[in-house]
Each structure stands twice: as C-alpha cells, then as structure tokens.
Design a protein around this motif. Structure first.
Motif, PDB file in Angstrom:
ATOM      1  N   HIS A 181     -27.796  19.590  10.423  1.00 10.58           N
ATOM      2  CA  HIS A 181     -28.890  20.113   9.597  1.00 10.58           C
ATOM      3  C   HIS A 181     -30.235  19.531  10.032  1.00 10.58           C
ATOM      4  O   HIS A 181     -31.191  20.241  10.268  1.00 10.58           O
ATOM      5  N   TRP A 182     -30.299  18.149  10.153  1.00  9.72           N
ATOM      6  CA  TRP A 182     -31.601  17.584  10.508  1.00  9.72           C
ATOM      7  C   TRP A 182     -31.957  17.816  11.959  1.00  9.72           C
ATOM      8  O   TRP A 182     -33.130  17.898  12.303  1.00  9.72           O
ATOM      9  N   LEU A 203     -25.001   8.626  -2.713  1.00  9.25           N
ATOM     10  CA  LEU A 203     -23.842   9.236  -2.023  1.00  9.25           C
ATOM     11  C   LEU A 203     -22.505   8.737  -2.590  1.00  9.25           C
ATOM     12  O   LEU A 203     -21.452   9.307  -2.269  1.00  9.25           O
ATOM     13  N   ARG A 260     -21.861  14.366  -3.720  1.00 10.44           N
ATOM     14  CA  ARG A 260     -21.554  14.733  -2.328  1.00 10.44           C
ATOM     15  C   ARG A 260     -21.210  16.221  -2.220  1.00 10.44           C
ATOM     16  O   ARG A 260     -21.597  16.896  -1.257  1.00 10.44           O
ATOM     17  N   MET A 289     -30.833  10.965   4.847  1.00 14.94           N
ATOM     18  CA  MET A 289     -29.480  11.027   5.399  1.00 14.94           C
ATOM     19  C   MET A 289     -29.507  10.598   6.860  1.00 14.94           C
ATOM     20  O   MET A 289     -28.601   9.912   7.340  1.00 14.94           O
ATOM     21  N   ARG A 290     -30.575  10.998   7.540  1.00 21.80           N
ATOM     22  CA  ARG A 290     -30.731  10.626   8.939  1.00 21.80           C
ATOM     23  C   ARG A 290     -30.865   9.118   9.080  1.00 21.80           C
ATOM     24  O   ARG A 290     -30.239   8.505   9.936  1.00 21.80           O
ATOM     25  N   PHE A 319     -19.602   3.976   0.091  1.00 22.04           N
ATOM     26  CA  PHE A 319     -21.052   4.150  -0.088  1.00 22.04           C
ATOM     27  C   PHE A 319     -21.595   3.169  -1.135  1.00 22.04           C
ATOM     28  O   PHE A 319     -22.682   2.618  -0.959  1.00 22.04           O
ATOM     29  N   ARG A 378     -33.588  21.093  12.041  1.00 20.69           N
ATOM     30  CA  ARG A 378     -34.949  20.956  11.515  1.00 20.69           C
ATOM     31  C   ARG A 378     -35.865  20.359  12.569  1.00 20.69           C
ATOM     32  O   ARG A 378     -37.007  20.776  12.714  1.00 20.69           O
ATOM     33  N   LEU A 411     -31.825  20.761   0.806  1.00 20.78           N
ATOM     34  CA  LEU A 411     -31.612  19.438   1.417  1.00 20.78           C
ATOM     35  C   LEU A 411     -32.902  18.883   2.010  1.00 20.78           C
ATOM     36  O   LEU A 411     -33.708  19.635   2.548  1.00 20.78           O
ATOM     37  N   TRP A 427     -18.252  12.002   7.432  1.00 26.85           N
ATOM     38  CA  TRP A 427     -18.717  12.812   6.300  1.00 26.85           C
ATOM     39  C   TRP A 427     -20.164  13.271   6.538  1.00 26.85           C
ATOM     40  O   TRP A 427     -20.556  14.350   6.123  1.00 26.85           O
ATOM     41  N   MET A 428     -20.947  12.456   7.230  1.00 27.96           N
ATOM     42  CA  MET A 428     -22.365  12.764   7.451  1.00 27.96           C
ATOM     43  C   MET A 428     -22.621  13.780   8.560  1.00 27.96           C
ATOM     44  O   MET A 428     -23.735  14.291   8.672  1.00 27.96           O
ATOM     45  N   LEU A 460     -24.433  18.235  -2.253  1.00 30.96           N
ATOM     46  CA  LEU A 460     -25.099  18.165  -0.944  1.00 30.96           C
ATOM     47  C   LEU A 460     -24.392  19.066   0.056  1.00 30.96           C
ATOM     48  O   LEU A 460     -25.028  19.777   0.843  1.00 30.96           O
ATOM     49  N   SER A 461     -23.061  19.029   0.009  1.00 31.14           N
ATOM     50  CA  SER A 461     -22.253  19.825   0.913  1.00 31.14           C
ATOM     51  C   SER A 461     -22.549  21.315   0.713  1.00 31.14           C
ATOM     52  O   SER A 461     -22.713  22.064   1.680  1.00 31.14           O
ATOM     53  N   ALA A 470     -33.743  16.173   4.948  1.00 26.57           N
ATOM     54  CA  ALA A 470     -32.931  15.562   6.006  1.00 26.57           C
ATOM     55  C   ALA A 470     -33.197  14.067   6.206  1.00 26.57           C
ATOM     56  O   ALA A 470     -32.286  13.305   6.524  1.00 26.57           O
ATOM     57  N   THR A 508     -25.767  22.445   2.413  1.00 27.68           N
ATOM     58  CA  THR A 508     -25.831  22.590   3.876  1.00 27.68           C
ATOM     59  C   THR A 508     -25.777  24.063   4.273  1.00 27.68           C
ATOM     60  O   THR A 508     -26.234  24.429   5.341  1.00 27.68           O
ATOM     61  N   TYR A 547     -24.582  17.018   8.152  1.00 27.93           N
ATOM     62  CA  TYR A 547     -25.993  16.809   7.837  1.00 27.93           C
ATOM     63  C   TYR A 547     -26.769  16.518   9.098  1.00 27.93           C
ATOM     64  O   TYR A 547     -27.923  16.870   9.219  1.00 27.93           O
TER      65      TYR A 547
END
Lengths: 116, 116
Positions: A89-90, B12, B18, B76-77, A9, A93, B71, A82-83, B21-22, B73, B25, A86
């Motif tokens: 998650h999105w 990140l 990290r 990260m997206r 990263f 949403r 979070l 790792w992502m 963030l985890s 989104a 979730t 997420y």
C-alpha cells in the motif's frame, strides 16, 4: 486479546522493551547487562523482560548460571508478515508521489524552456 | 508511551482494529461499512476507529457526507522499518537451519550409499 499477534504488538508498544530487543540483536545478554543502560530498578527491568518472555519475543537460557536472554525470531516474523499487505500500500503511494513529482518537474522544465 | 511507535504498536494490538485496517487495504470505506462484519455496536466500532485515528493509521475524509475512512501509510511504514534488523536475525536463523538440514541430508545419503 489472547492471540499471539495482539500479544506481540502489545509487547512492542513500549520504548524500554524495544530497546531491550534492539540490544539483543547483537547477541545474548544477562539481565544485569540488559538493565545497565536504563535508569530503572532491576525489578522494573525484570517486569519488562517477563512481558517479552510471555510474548515469546525472548527466551532465557537455563544452562549457564548467568541465564542469558536471547531473541526468539518467530513472533516478530509473524508480525512483519502481517504488515506485508500494507507495505504494498505505502509503496504504491510512494510510486504515485514519484510520478507526481516527475510530472511537475517535467512541466516546470517545459515552462522554463519556453521562457528561453 | 507517547512516542509514535508505541502508539502504533498499541493500536495494532487488537484483532478488531487489525481487521478494520485489513478491510481498508482494498479501498476507502464508511464507518457503517467497516462496522458491518463485526458483531459489535456502532459506538464500539467507532471507539476502535478513534484509536486508529489517534495513531494516524487511518484518516477520515471531510469532503463527502459519508466521510470515508482510509489508510495512512506513514506510521505502519515506520513500524515495519523498525522491524528490519529482526528480519535479518530470523533470516540468518533460517539460513542456519537450511545449512543444518542440507548437512544431515548429505550425511544420510552418504550412509545410504555405503550400505549399498
């Protein structure tokens, strides 16, 4: 720091390094070819390449005299994996937003029909 | 630096961030709850949370007194979308590896049949 994910990263946190990686998705390239699009000295570009090499995002051939650089897939793959949580998650949403928009468009349509 | 993608990847590039963030979730959490699993002072954790907030990876509520973190989104997206071309790259590599393994297993099987 020190762990592979953090190193990956950190290496990606720079627009020049991301542009170099992006160039390498279309095939191997020499250091001179990679440096060409940037208004940067060759040593500055070499420094970025070293960061990418240390992060194992690229490797440099030894066989040919021009020592082509190429992408190494593994660290990027680990980062993308790792992502994944997420992503869920999105997407949830976005689904909720979708439901909401459908809901208000139905309500608006109903109100519109009542008026007629 | 300064661009959103660089800020996201820089945020990140740390195992504690990290892990925070985890944790998020699975739902909203207060700063104290987020700090609990780490052998770290509350100010140290708060510093990490500020990095995540500046990168817009999390937001902190204003309504409740415990000001829950949650979070966000979008960044990260964007980061995952940036990685998509590389996904194709490593998937092709895996396909080639797959072809290669199938090929040598066929050859081995043929050699084995000839021997019999």
């Amino acid at each position: 720091m020190g762990d592979q994910l953090s190193t990956t990263f950190a290496a990606l946190a720079d627009p020049t390094r991301r542009a170099i990686l992006s160039r390498l998705t279309s095939g191997e390239a020499s250091v001179t070819e990679l440096a060409a699009p940037f208004e940067m000295s060759l040593p500055a570009v070499t420094k970025h390449l070293k960061v990418l090499q240390r992060a194992r995002l690229i490797s440099q051939g030894r066989e040919a005299q021009w020592r082509p650089c190429k992408l190494s897939a593994a660290p990027m793959r680990e980062a993308a994996e790792w992502m994944e949580p997420y992503r869920r998650h999105w997407e949830q949403r976005l689904d909720r937003l979708d439901d909401y928009l459908r809901d208000i468009s139905h309500k608006t349509a109903r109100r519109f029909r009542k008026k007629k």
